[in-house]
Design a protein around this motif. Structure first.
Motif, PDB file in Angstrom:
ATOM      1  N   GLY A 218       0.788  -1.216   0.000  1.00 62.07           N
ATOM      2  CA  GLY A 218       0.000   0.000   0.000  1.00 62.07           C
ATOM      3  C   GLY A 218       0.823   1.269   0.000  1.00 62.07           C
ATOM      4  N   SER A 219       0.098   2.370   0.044  1.00 61.50           N
ATOM      5  CA  SER A 219       0.648   3.700  -0.123  1.00 61.50           C
ATOM      6  C   SER A 219      -0.058   4.656   0.816  1.00 61.50           C
ATOM      7  N   LYS A 220       0.500   5.839   0.928  1.00 63.98           N
ATOM      8  CA  LYS A 220      -0.269   6.927   1.505  1.00 63.98           C
ATOM      9  C   LYS A 220      -1.647   6.942   0.853  1.00 63.98           C
ATOM     10  N   PHE A 221      -2.673   7.225   1.626  1.00 66.83           N
ATOM     11  CA  PHE A 221      -4.077   7.223   1.233  1.00 66.83           C
ATOM     12  C   PHE A 221      -4.715   5.839   1.288  1.00 66.83           C
ATOM     13  N   THR A 222      -3.942   4.770   1.538  1.00 73.15           N
ATOM     14  CA  THR A 222      -4.560   3.455   1.683  1.00 73.15           C
ATOM     15  C   THR A 222      -4.560   3.051   3.148  1.00 73.15           C
ATOM     16  N   TYR A 223      -5.370   2.040   3.462  1.00 71.10           N
ATOM     17  CA  TYR A 223      -5.446   1.512   4.816  1.00 71.10           C
ATOM     18  C   TYR A 223      -4.506   0.333   5.032  1.00 71.10           C
ATOM     19  N   PHE A 224      -3.745  -0.032   4.013  1.00 76.53           N
ATOM     20  CA  PHE A 224      -2.752  -1.082   4.186  1.00 76.53           C
ATOM     21  C   PHE A 224      -1.590  -0.562   5.035  1.00 76.53           C
ATOM     22  N   GLU A 225      -0.769  -1.500   5.535  1.00 78.54           N
ATOM     23  CA  GLU A 225       0.310  -1.131   6.453  1.00 78.54           C
ATOM     24  C   GLU A 225       1.302  -0.159   5.823  1.00 78.54           C
ATOM     25  N   SER A 328     -21.311   5.292   1.745  1.00 80.26           N
ATOM     26  CA  SER A 328     -20.653   4.017   1.459  1.00 80.26           C
ATOM     27  C   SER A 328     -19.430   3.939   2.366  1.00 80.26           C
ATOM     28  N   ALA A 329     -19.664   3.592   3.626  1.00 75.90           N
ATOM     29  CA  ALA A 329     -18.639   3.726   4.665  1.00 75.90           C
ATOM     30  C   ALA A 329     -17.374   2.954   4.325  1.00 75.90           C
ATOM     31  N   ASN A 330     -16.244   3.569   4.631  1.00 78.01           N
ATOM     32  CA  ASN A 330     -14.959   2.902   4.497  1.00 78.01           C
ATOM     33  C   ASN A 330     -14.121   3.212   5.719  1.00 78.01           C
ATOM     34  N   GLY A 331     -13.112   2.389   5.942  1.00 77.59           N
ATOM     35  CA  GLY A 331     -12.213   2.614   7.053  1.00 77.59           C
ATOM     36  C   GLY A 331     -11.528   1.323   7.439  1.00 77.59           C
ATOM     37  N   ALA A 332     -10.986   1.294   8.637  1.00 74.09           N
ATOM     38  CA  ALA A 332     -10.292   0.106   9.120  1.00 74.09           C
ATOM     39  C   ALA A 332     -10.219   0.151  10.638  1.00 74.09           C
ATOM     40  N   ILE A 333     -10.086  -1.022  11.228  1.00 74.35           N
ATOM     41  CA  ILE A 333      -9.938  -1.153  12.661  1.00 74.35           C
ATOM     42  C   ILE A 333      -8.936  -2.250  12.940  1.00 74.35           C
ATOM     43  N   ARG A 334      -8.126  -2.055  13.969  1.00 75.39           N
ATOM     44  CA  ARG A 334      -7.200  -3.106  14.393  1.00 75.39           C
ATOM     45  C   ARG A 334      -7.507  -3.482  15.823  1.00 75.39           C
ATOM     46  N   VAL A 335      -7.602  -4.783  16.079  1.00 75.54           N
ATOM     47  CA  VAL A 335      -7.765  -5.328  17.425  1.00 75.54           C
ATOM     48  C   VAL A 335      -6.731  -6.432  17.584  1.00 75.54           C
ATOM     49  N   GLY A 336      -5.775  -6.238  18.479  1.00 69.57           N
ATOM     50  CA  GLY A 336      -4.706  -7.210  18.627  1.00 69.57           C
ATOM     51  C   GLY A 336      -3.916  -7.351  17.337  1.00 69.57           C
ATOM     52  N   GLU A 337      -3.784  -8.571  16.878  1.00 73.20           N
ATOM     53  CA  GLU A 337      -3.025  -8.816  15.654  1.00 73.20           C
ATOM     54  C   GLU A 337      -3.895  -8.789  14.404  1.00 73.20           C
ATOM     55  N   MET A 338      -5.203  -8.572  14.568  1.00 65.79           N
ATOM     56  CA  MET A 338      -6.131  -8.626  13.437  1.00 65.79           C
ATOM     57  C   MET A 338      -6.494  -7.218  12.961  1.00 65.79           C
ATOM     58  N   LEU A 340      -9.124  -5.279  10.193  1.00 69.50           N
ATOM     59  CA  LEU A 340     -10.252  -5.335   9.270  1.00 69.50           C
ATOM     60  C   LEU A 340     -10.273  -4.058   8.451  1.00 69.50           C
ATOM     61  N   ILE A 341     -10.331  -4.195   7.127  1.00 70.66           N
ATOM     62  CA  ILE A 341     -10.458  -3.060   6.223  1.00 70.66           C
ATOM     63  C   ILE A 341     -11.827  -3.126   5.568  1.00 70.66           C
ATOM     64  N   VAL A 342     -12.541  -2.007   5.581  1.00 72.52           N
ATOM     65  CA  VAL A 342     -13.899  -1.940   5.045  1.00 72.52           C
ATOM     66  C   VAL A 342     -13.936  -0.890   3.943  1.00 72.52           C
ATOM     67  N   THR A 343     -14.517  -1.230   2.818  1.00 75.78           N
ATOM     68  CA  THR A 343     -14.743  -0.248   1.764  1.00 75.78           C
ATOM     69  C   THR A 343     -16.210  -0.283   1.365  1.00 75.78           C
ATOM     70  N   GLY A 344     -16.761   0.867   1.036  1.00 72.46           N
ATOM     71  CA  GLY A 344     -18.156   0.937   0.624  1.00 72.46           C
ATOM     72  C   GLY A 344     -18.310   0.868  -0.875  1.00 72.46           C
ATOM     73  N   TYR A 345     -17.171   0.791  -1.567  1.00 70.39           N
ATOM     74  CA  TYR A 345     -17.205   0.861  -3.022  1.00 70.39           C
ATOM     75  C   TYR A 345     -16.132  -0.067  -3.577  1.00 70.39           C
ATOM     76  N   PRO A 346     -16.497  -1.004  -4.433  1.00 68.84           N
ATOM     77  CA  PRO A 346     -15.460  -1.845  -5.048  1.00 68.84           C
ATOM     78  C   PRO A 346     -14.458  -0.983  -5.815  1.00 68.84           C
ATOM     79  N   GLN A 347     -13.207  -1.397  -5.812  1.00 68.40           N
ATOM     80  CA  GLN A 347     -12.117  -0.648  -6.452  1.00 68.40           C
ATOM     81  C   GLN A 347     -11.946   0.730  -5.781  1.00 68.40           C
ATOM     82  N   SER A 348     -12.146   0.757  -4.475  1.00 75.48           N
ATOM     83  CA  SER A 348     -12.019   1.996  -3.714  1.00 75.48           C
ATOM     84  C   SER A 348     -10.635   2.607  -3.868  1.00 75.48           C
ATOM     85  N   LEU A 349     -10.567   3.937  -3.770  1.00 75.13           N
ATOM     86  CA  LEU A 349      -9.292   4.635  -3.752  1.00 75.13           C
ATOM     87  C   LEU A 349      -8.396   4.099  -2.643  1.00 75.13           C
ATOM     88  N   TYR A 350      -9.010   3.688  -1.521  1.00 75.70           N
ATOM     89  CA  TYR A 350      -8.241   3.273  -0.355  1.00 75.70           C
ATOM     90  C   TYR A 350      -7.692   1.857  -0.479  1.00 75.70           C
TER      91      TYR A 350
END
Length: 442
Positions: A218-225, A328-338, A340-350
């Protein structure tokens, strides 16, 4: 706060709400001298949102997200204007590399500080943000071994940043302040890996930076590490960091909001009323704060008190080219080692592309031996201990865990503010002498 959708637009009614108490405002209660040198980008459409109205004794730098290092011209969408200030006054200098100006001001503040009062300096240089500019000396002297011309500029900008840090720490030592200093250094996001070899033409021009977060995804603007995991270090006087903590690596979980609480409660010893989370506690007049006090973990090597954080909750997604997709909610949450990334739109910018962008001297296009990813899915789950590169989306293999994390994600969302209006233009430099300046009232 309503600032979760893309970045703040200096032409619109954007800014940290005025009912929020900022870090320097807390520090003023203990008679700190508070200064900011460099980038603000937290609101400037009205004077009340600017640094010297929000707890800083002085401001030297620019209001917007980034600018030409030499001319000090800053553009947001289709609007451009001059942006450099000494407190509230415009400081005209269209030829000096801004890194020299910022470093000189930081050193001047240190040299002229009255040590009877505590001192706080927020130093936010533009390096290594775009545009790709650095004095040729740094590129030619330290980076000539790099073949790619853009990577060579990046190298020069990083060397310049390193020199800024050295000069500031040298000034603290010369003033006999270092042993009483806590020095916190951090990036704000991953590299901007928009590379025309990998992505579509709209990501060319000055955004073709050839950055790399390899082997993170990933990159800046994404929810990846690669977009959100930052490198940081803390240094300072021996009395703060005695062996074996000094020189050690702390892998405890920490979120950027923790810096606020750590500096106020851990370092400055100022109690924040009602500290626990950003939502108001029932029956309390105090806002509770998201950040946790990480000072025992940082200074003594104790376990991190954090096990969970919200990366973002945005009720509006954006497609791959940045067009708004409402509700079309998007975002991410981390709990422990897990995570979750959520996008409201397929092929999201994020989530654009696999986005494993190696440095120019690495031929592989992915660190993954197995890659499991469907860009049309709207929920993605990764185990960051077993899979720090986010190669394998395990959401479909863990439906109950995915559902539990999704519920936690939406619980955060239910208490969040709607995004502020970033599209209605209220300030236009063309109407204010070609300068970015506050132009209206809150």
């Amino acid at each position: 706060m309503g600032l979760q959708h893309i970045v703040l637009n200096p032409a619109a009614r954007n800014g940290i709400p005025l009912n929020e108490t900022l870090l320097p405002q807390y520090l003023k209660t203990k008679n700190y001298n508070t200064h900011i040198v460099g980038k603000w980008h937290l609101g400037s459409y009205a004077w009340e949102f600017t640094p010297t109205y929000r707890g800083f004794d002085s401001f030297y730098g620019y209001y917007t997200s980034h600018e030409d290092y030499y001319t000090k011209q800053s553009c947001s969408l289709s609007l451009c204007g001059y942006d450099f200030r000494d407190n509230e006054s415009v400081l005209y200098d269209n030829h000096t590399y801004n890194g020299y100006l910022l470093t000189d001001r930081a050193i001047d503040l240190i040299e002229n500080h009255n040590p009877t009062n505590p001192f706080f300096l927020y130093f936010a240089p533009e390096n290594v943000h775009t545009p790709l500019q650095v004095p040729s000396y740094y590129e030619d002297t330290f980076c000539s071994h790099i073949n790619n011309s853009i990577r060579r500029i990046h190298c020069g900008k990083t060397v310049f940043l390193d020199e800024m840090v050295k000069n500031i720490t040298d000034a603290l030592r010369a003033k006999n302040m270092w042993e009483d200093t806590v020095f916190f250094f951090s990036t704000d996001n991953g590299g901007d890996v928009y590379n025309p070899l990998f992505f579509q033409p709209q990501f060319s021009g000055d955004r073709a930076t050839y950055s790399s977060n390899w082997p993170l995804r990933g990159s800046k603007f994404t929810y990846f590490e690669g977009g959100i995991r930052g490198i940081a270090f803390v240094n300072g006087g021996v009395r703060f960091f005695a062996p074996p903590v000094r020189g050690s690596i702390n892998n405890g979980l920490m979120h950027i909001t923790d810096v606020f609480t750590t500096l106020i409660e851990g370092v400055a010893k100022i109690k924040i009323p009602g500290n626990a989370s950003c939502r108001k506690k029932s029956g309390s007049s105090h806002k509770i704060i998201d950040g946790k006090n990480m000072w025992p973990s940082i200074s003594k090597g104790m376990y991190s008190p954090r096990n969970e954080f919200l990366v973002n909750y945005d009720p509006h997604d954006s497609d791959f080219v940045g067009n708004l997709v409402p509700f079309s909610a998007n975002g991410a949450i981390r709990v422990g080692e897990m995570k979750l990334i959520v996008t409201g739109y397929p092929q999201s910018l994020y989530l654009y592309g696999p986005a494993y962008v190696p440095p120019t001297d690495i031929q592989s296009y992915t660190p993954c031996s197995e890659f499991v990813y469907d860009p049309n899915q709207r929920v993605h789950l990764y185990n960051l201990t077993a899979d720090p590169w986010e190669c394998r989306d395990i959401a479909l293999l863990n439906p109950q865990l995915t559902l539990d994390l999704l519920k936690r994600f939406y619980r955060y969302g239910m208490s969040s503010e709607l995004p502020q209006d970033a599209n209605t233009i209220v300030c236009n430099p063309a109407l204010t002498g070609g300068v970015w300046t506050p132009c209206t009232t809150p």
